[in-house]
Enzyme design. Structure first.
Site, short mmCIF file in Angstrom:
data_model
loop_
_atom_site.label_atom_id
_atom_site.label_comp_id
_atom_site.label_asym_id
_atom_site.label_seq_id
_atom_site.Cartn_x
_atom_site.Cartn_y
_atom_site.Cartn_z
N LEU A 89 0.80 -1.22 0.00
CA LEU A 89 0.00 0.00 0.00
C LEU A 89 0.83 1.26 0.00
CD1 LEU A 89 -2.76 -0.99 2.60
CD2 LEU A 89 -2.95 -0.96 0.11
N GLY A 90 2.00 1.22 0.60
CA GLY A 90 2.84 2.41 0.67
C GLY A 90 3.88 2.27 1.76
N GLY A 136 6.13 4.78 4.83
CA GLY A 136 6.43 6.05 5.48
C GLY A 136 7.67 5.92 6.34
N GLY A 137 7.80 6.83 7.31
CA GLY A 137 8.96 6.79 8.19
C GLY A 137 8.98 5.56 9.07
N PRO A 176 7.06 -0.18 5.68
CA PRO A 176 6.10 -0.53 4.63
C PRO A 176 4.75 -0.96 5.21
CG PRO A 176 7.66 -2.32 4.95
CD PRO A 176 8.14 -1.19 5.81
N LYS A 189 1.20 -2.78 9.19
CA LYS A 189 2.37 -1.89 9.12
C LYS A 189 3.55 -2.58 9.80
CE LYS A 189 2.23 2.21 11.21
NZ LYS A 189 1.92 3.65 11.40
N ASP A 228 2.14 15.35 15.46
CA ASP A 228 2.54 15.10 14.07
C ASP A 228 1.32 15.16 13.15
OD1 ASP A 228 4.44 14.67 12.13
OD2 ASP A 228 4.38 12.49 12.28
#
Length: 456
Positions: free
Chosen positions: A86-87, A89-90, A93, A115, A210
């Site tokens: 799906l993507g 980030g920090g 995956p 995640k 954040d």
């Protein structure tokens, strides 16, 4: 700007399971009921006589979180295959998976997002633990639901409800996608504000720290939910005015006083909300290095224009193509201006932000053009009668014209002046009639926009 950790999380905590004591059927484990309603913090997990997994199970009793094994999560994601990616980030995956009652009896069949913590990423074990602690205890319609977690050897994973429309960042800035309509943007702003207001108004307040477009996830009908609580902090209590902490967050969203002093307050979240609201209005990223130098920082470029209606129309997102409520845009812009105040004490509370946004969700988008209505059969019959009358009038006028034809003469100067006056009146009447009709909104004078994704 995300501050990277220097010390590895491995130095803080041992493996989740003791090697000499095998785990007891963790695949079927659900955290039991809790006897105390007091919310715990990550710092409370410090019992040296237990492993982290056992400590979490005891501390999060009553949260209904499921403790998954790594093997189970491999099954539901097809070994974290690229087709389910799906993507990233920090944190690491994210893969899509599907849980059914065969995997976990009693858990409703549903798609999930898994995640996986990247050990070489910008976030680490403490952020993972913080997310489990906060989302394991906090429940709200505008917070993403944490279904469970995996803490097995060095592996750290989180299992969330699946949000089919992804992040607000993808929906708002993706180049080849339909623009979010004005009503959806206000719905997202209101829902996200309610999520923050819930955190700030909790018995033990939470500062999100954040808040940004990539951390706002959208379900199928654009209902927003806050995600990624890895940087969240317990707010000040009692006589405390702020929380002193390391400066962490994302460039362009962090409040100026927090960046300068490290003093964190709820007003820091309010500033970040103002930045996202500005992104919703303008369709621009908080920081965009691809733009001219004076326009790279969104707040510096747009904030001076928010309270001037004529200038506001020029900075509105051109992808809206003028289809937005002018009154609603002014109200939202004035709210963004207050949230982005350089003085933290002058910013509104999130509960006040919610009250301001509540009526804006009902403002309809302004239509771009007139609506054409096809004539009905009765309309055609009326038209035929009128056409017949018009032909009679035309014949009558022609006869009158033929009679006057022999009396034609060249116009005098006075005749020309009278004609000029009548032409002017006719033109004014024409403009007045157009003014009384529903006008299509003016399109902002914009050059083509660059919507290429950039790393903030």
């Amino acid at each position: 700007m995300v501050v990277k950790k220097v010390v590895s999380w491995r130095s803080f905590v041992p493996n989740c399971y003791k090697t000499e004591v095998p785990p007891k059927k963790s695949s079927k484990k659900v955290v039991a009921k809790e006897t105390s309603s007091q919310r715990i913090s990550p710092s409370d997990l410090s019992n040296p006589s237990t492993t982290l997994s056992e400590d979490l199970s005891i501390s999060l009793a009553g949260s209904n979180l499921h403790v998954f094994t790594l093997e189970e999560l491999k099954v539901i994601t097809q070994s974290f295959s690229q087709s389910n990616f799906l993507g990233e980030g920090g944190f690491g995956p994210v893969h899509k998976g599907f849980i059914d009652d065969k995997l976990r009896p009693g858990l409703a069949a549903q798609p999930v997002a898994v995640k996986l913590l990247d050990l070489d990423g910008t976030q680490g074990h403490r952020e993972w633990l913080t997310e489990v602690i906060f989302l394991g205890q906090l429940r709200h319609p505008h917070l993403v639901k944490l279904i469970g977690y995996c803490c097995e050897d060095a592996h750290r994973l989180l299992v969330y409800e699946y949000m089919p429309r992804g992040s607000l960042e993808n929906q708002l800035f993706r180049r080849y996608s339909m623009s979010l309509p004005w009503s959806s943007r206000m719905k997202i702003a209101l829902g996200a504000a309610k999520g923050l207001a819930f955190l700030h108004g909790a018995e033990k307040p939470v500062i999100y720290r954040d808040f940004k477009a990539s951390n706002i996830l959208l379900d199928s009908d654009c209902t927003p939910k806050l995600s990624d609580f890895g940087l969240a902090k317990d707010g000040p209590e009692g006589d405390e005015t702020h929380v002193s902490t390391r400066v962490m967050g994302t460039q362009g969203y962090a409040a100026p006083e927090y960046v300068m002093t490290g003093h964190l307050t709820a007003a820091s979240d309010v500033y970040s909300f103002g930045v996202v609201l500005l992104e919703l209005l303008t369709g621009r990223r908080s920081v965009d290095k691809n733009r001219p130098h004076r326009e790279q920082n969104l707040v510096e470029w747009a904030r001076p224009k928010l309270n001037e209606p004529r200038k506001l129309s020029r900075i509105m997102d051109p992808r809206l193509e003028g289809q937005y409520s002018e009154h609603g845009a002014r109200k939202a812009a004035a709210l963004a201006f207050e949230c982005l105040s350089h003085r933290a004490k002058q910013r509104p509370k999130m509960s006040e932000v919610v009250k301001t946004l509540e009526p804006l969700k009902d403002f309809e988008d302004v239509p771009l053009a007139f609506v054409y209505t096809a004539p009905s059969e009765s309309d055609n019959s009326i038209k035929d009668v009128k056409d017949g009358d018009a032909q009679k009038d035309l014949k009558k006028n022609n006869n009158h014209h033929n009679f006057k034809h022999h009396q034609l003469r060249s116009p005098t100067e006075s005749d020309n002046s009278i004609k000029d006056v009548k032409d002017g009146d006719a033109e004014n009447n024409h403009n007045h009639d157009k003014h009384d009709q529903i006008r299509s909104p003016r399109s902002p004078h914009y050059s083509s926009e660059n919507y290429a994704a950039t790393e903030s």
